[in-house]
Design an enzyme around this catalytic site. Structure first.
Site, mmCIF file in Angstrom:
data_model
loop_
_atom_site.group_PDB
_atom_site.id
_atom_site.type_symbol
_atom_site.label_atom_id
_atom_site.label_comp_id
_atom_site.label_asym_id
_atom_site.label_seq_id
_atom_site.Cartn_x
_atom_site.Cartn_y
_atom_site.Cartn_z
ATOM 1 N N GLY A 90 0.827 -1.216 0.000
ATOM 2 C CA GLY A 90 0.000 0.000 0.000
ATOM 3 C C GLY A 90 0.850 1.251 0.000
ATOM 4 N N GLY A 134 -0.334 4.821 -0.931
ATOM 5 C CA GLY A 134 -1.451 5.401 -0.201
ATOM 6 C C GLY A 134 -1.056 6.568 0.693
ATOM 7 N N GLN A 135 -2.037 7.044 1.457
ATOM 8 C CA GLN A 135 -1.820 8.228 2.306
ATOM 9 C C GLN A 135 -0.693 7.992 3.301
ATOM 10 O OE1 GLN A 135 -5.002 9.250 5.008
ATOM 11 N NE2 GLN A 135 -3.995 11.147 5.644
ATOM 12 N N LYS A 171 -11.413 -5.000 10.304
ATOM 13 C CA LYS A 171 -10.359 -4.560 11.223
ATOM 14 C C LYS A 171 -10.412 -5.345 12.539
ATOM 15 C CE LYS A 171 -8.104 -1.706 8.720
ATOM 16 N NZ LYS A 171 -6.717 -2.034 8.341
ATOM 17 N N TYR A 209 -15.693 -2.398 6.760
ATOM 18 C CA TYR A 209 -14.311 -2.018 7.090
ATOM 19 C C TYR A 209 -14.017 -2.339 8.560
ATOM 20 C CZ TYR A 209 -10.406 1.314 7.878
ATOM 21 O OH TYR A 209 -9.211 1.912 8.210
HETATM 22 P P1 NAD Z 1 -4.945 4.328 1.305
HETATM 23 O O1 NAD Z 1 -6.282 3.967 0.775
HETATM 24 O O2 NAD Z 1 -4.460 5.719 1.132
HETATM 25 O O3 NAD Z 1 -3.843 3.350 0.697
HETATM 26 C C1 NAD Z 1 -4.064 1.975 0.590
HETATM 27 C C2 NAD Z 1 -3.306 1.481 -0.620
HETATM 28 O O4 NAD Z 1 -3.583 0.072 -0.739
HETATM 29 C C3 NAD Z 1 -3.729 2.134 -1.945
HETATM 30 O O5 NAD Z 1 -2.606 2.729 -2.556
HETATM 31 C C4 NAD Z 1 -4.266 0.978 -2.778
HETATM 32 O O6 NAD Z 1 -3.928 1.076 -4.155
HETATM 33 C C5 NAD Z 1 -3.583 -0.228 -2.133
HETATM 34 N N1 NAD Z 1 -4.305 -1.480 -2.367
HETATM 35 C C6 NAD Z 1 -5.638 -1.688 -2.381
HETATM 36 N N2 NAD Z 1 -5.909 -2.966 -2.681
HETATM 37 C C7 NAD Z 1 -4.715 -3.593 -2.821
HETATM 38 C C8 NAD Z 1 -4.336 -4.925 -3.124
HETATM 39 N N3 NAD Z 1 -5.246 -5.882 -3.360
HETATM 40 N N4 NAD Z 1 -3.016 -5.224 -3.173
HETATM 41 C C9 NAD Z 1 -2.079 -4.269 -2.978
HETATM 42 N N5 NAD Z 1 -2.385 -2.979 -2.714
HETATM 43 C C10 NAD Z 1 -3.690 -2.654 -2.631
HETATM 44 O O7 NAD Z 1 -4.929 3.904 2.843
HETATM 45 P P2 NAD Z 1 -4.098 4.526 4.053
HETATM 46 O O8 NAD Z 1 -4.874 5.666 4.585
HETATM 47 O O9 NAD Z 1 -2.686 4.728 3.664
HETATM 48 O O10 NAD Z 1 -4.234 3.354 5.117
HETATM 49 C C11 NAD Z 1 -3.245 2.363 5.312
HETATM 50 C C12 NAD Z 1 -3.684 1.465 6.450
HETATM 51 O O11 NAD Z 1 -3.918 2.249 7.623
HETATM 52 C C13 NAD Z 1 -4.993 0.707 6.187
HETATM 53 O O12 NAD Z 1 -4.918 -0.570 6.800
HETATM 54 C C14 NAD Z 1 -6.030 1.546 6.905
HETATM 55 O O13 NAD Z 1 -7.125 0.776 7.306
HETATM 56 C C15 NAD Z 1 -5.238 2.028 8.108
HETATM 57 N N6 NAD Z 1 -5.812 3.243 8.682
HETATM 58 C C16 NAD Z 1 -5.739 4.441 8.021
HETATM 59 C C17 NAD Z 1 -6.289 5.571 8.607
HETATM 60 C C18 NAD Z 1 -6.235 6.904 7.931
HETATM 61 O O14 NAD Z 1 -6.848 7.874 8.437
HETATM 62 N N7 NAD Z 1 -5.509 7.049 6.823
HETATM 63 C C19 NAD Z 1 -6.929 5.481 9.859
HETATM 64 C C20 NAD Z 1 -7.028 4.244 10.472
HETATM 65 C C21 NAD Z 1 -6.436 3.132 9.891
HETATM 66 C C1 AKB Z 2 -11.549 6.008 7.584
HETATM 67 O O1 AKB Z 2 -12.174 7.065 7.827
HETATM 68 O O2 AKB Z 2 -12.039 5.041 6.988
HETATM 69 C C2 AKB Z 2 -10.130 5.910 8.092
HETATM 70 C C3 AKB Z 2 -10.120 5.296 9.439
HETATM 71 C C4 AKB Z 2 -10.413 6.122 10.627
HETATM 72 O O3 AKB Z 2 -9.889 4.123 9.574
HETATM 73 N N1 AKB Z 2 -9.545 7.209 8.080
#
Ligand code: NAD
Ligand code: AKB
Length: 321
Positions: free
Chosen positions: A13, A16-17, A150, A146
């Site tokens: 990933g 991603g963000q 989790k 989701y």
């Molecule tokens: P994001 O959506 O920005 O990035 C996720 C990446 O996963 C994307 O680039 C997507 O292309 C890739 N992806 C999707 N399906 C895939 C697959 N089958 N194989 C390989 N890559 C794949 O998400 P993020 O915000 O960077 O979050 C990363 C992790 O942190 C996740 O587990 C998310 O649940 C967790 N998280 C994020 C937040 C937040 O606010 N950003 C909050 C709580 C938890």
């Molecule tokens: C979402 O809003 O889905 C994420 C998270 C809190 O897991 N930013």
């Protein structure tokens, strides 16, 4: 100090963000050539792509994933590939497949190759019956797919630790606020989009109501917490894949007011949509005393520090300094 030497690190990933910034943070801490950025279809940021090795891979394809791991002799995985809350309600089957079948594939390869693993969880594990300040060890009844993935993901990580000794660790991130890469389809994305609206249009239409209060964190704290948890001695940990971590909690109105105090004329309107129900099912804040006690968690950014830093960096990017 690391509990075990990290030789070669894979970040799934990575486009991603979080991945965009975590790869760069890991490449500052370890030799850049040892940090492999794995992505599927979304492209890596130019900085990540140019700064070290990368690989294309899909975590739902265990053979292809295992091949990436073997080719790069991976020792430690930061598994960020996932579908977030809004995307998960749009396509629950895909969310289940990526978040759970994908995680199981990653855990199986970790078991076979004795890898260490970081797998983030989320405040989405909580549901409407959670107290406003979510306890560390609470009943978990999420109402989104989701959140379901989790909760199951935390339990799966704990199972692989208890049964096979896989050192799998994770944090329940709050909504993460950052400026380097766009968010990936979450309910908390309004807390980022509002900054772009303020600087580009002088206004923002918020998809949750003004009273909506959620736990939030600035990306710099999230990265520090991630690296600190992975560096904690295993024997100090009573929890593993399910640590609450908190930093700040504010309503949409409080965030809008903090921005309006710094961006002349900014106005926020409210037009709640289906995402309001998801936000309402999550707690206002979390009790993170286990993270503080077991590995020394301590955030640096509160609301004012975060808003100042976001505006400074976004203004710089937009040439509006
Ligand atoms: P994001 O959506 O920005 O990035 C996720 C990446 O996963 C994307 O680039 C997507 O292309 C890739 N992806 C999707 N399906 C895939 C697959 N089958 N194989 C390989 N890559 C794949 O998400 P993020 O915000 O960077 O979050 C990363 C992790 O942190 C996740 O587990 C998310 O649940 C967790 N998280 C994020 C937040 C937040 O606010 N950003 C909050 C709580 C938890
Ligand atoms: C979402 O809003 O889905 C994420 C998270 C809190 O897991 N930013």
């Amino acid at each position: 100090m690391s509990t075990r030497e990290q030789k070669r690190i894979l970040v799934t990933g990575a486009a991603g963000q979080i991945g965009t910034e975590l790869v760069l943070a890991l490449r500052e801490r370890f030799p850049a050539g040892d940090v492999v950025a794995m992505y599927r279809s979304s492209p890596l940021s130019p900085e990540v792509a140019a700064g070290g090795p990368s690989a294309v891979g899909d975590v739902t394809d265990v053979n292809a994933y295992a091949q990436v791991v073997a080719e790069h002799n991976i020792d430690t995985v930061y598994h960020l590939a996932a579908i977030l809350s809004v995307g998960g309600e749009q396509n629950p089957t895909l969310c289940y497949d990526v978040n759970l079948n994908g995680l199981r594939n990653v855990l199986e390869v970790a078991r076979e190759r004795e890898q260490r693993l970081f797998c983030p969880s989320s405040i989405a594990v909580f549901g409407p019956d959670t107290p406003a300040v979510a306890p560390q060890d609470a009943p978990l009844h999420p109402t989104t797919m989701y959140g379901v993935t989790k909760v199951a993901g935390e339990i799966l990580c704990d199972y692989y630790f208890q049964r096979y000794g896989v050192d799998a660790r994770g944090l329940r991130y709050p909504g993460l606020i950052s400026w380097q890469a766009p968010p990936g389809g979450g309910t908390t994305d309004y807390a980022i989009a509002i900054f772009h609206g303020a600087l580009q249009d002088g206004s923002y239409e918020c998809f949750v109501g003004p009273e909506t209060r959620l736990p939030m964190m600035y990306m710099q704290d999230a990265l520090a917490g991630t690296l600190d948890l992975m560096n904690a001695p295993l024997k100090a940990l009573k929890h593993h894949a399910d640590f609450n971590i908190g930093a700040m909690s504010f309503s949409a109105q409080e965030l809008a007011d903090a921005i309006a105090a710094r961006v002349t004329g900014f106005e926020c309107r409210y037009a709640p949509d289906a995402r309001q129900a998801i936000a309402d099912s999550w707690p206002d804040a979390v009790d993170d005393s286990a993270a503080r006690d077991e590995w020394g968690w301590s955030p640096r950014f509160g609301l004012d520090e975060m808003v100042d830093d976001m505006l400074e960096n976004l203004r710089h990017g937009l040439g509006k300094e």
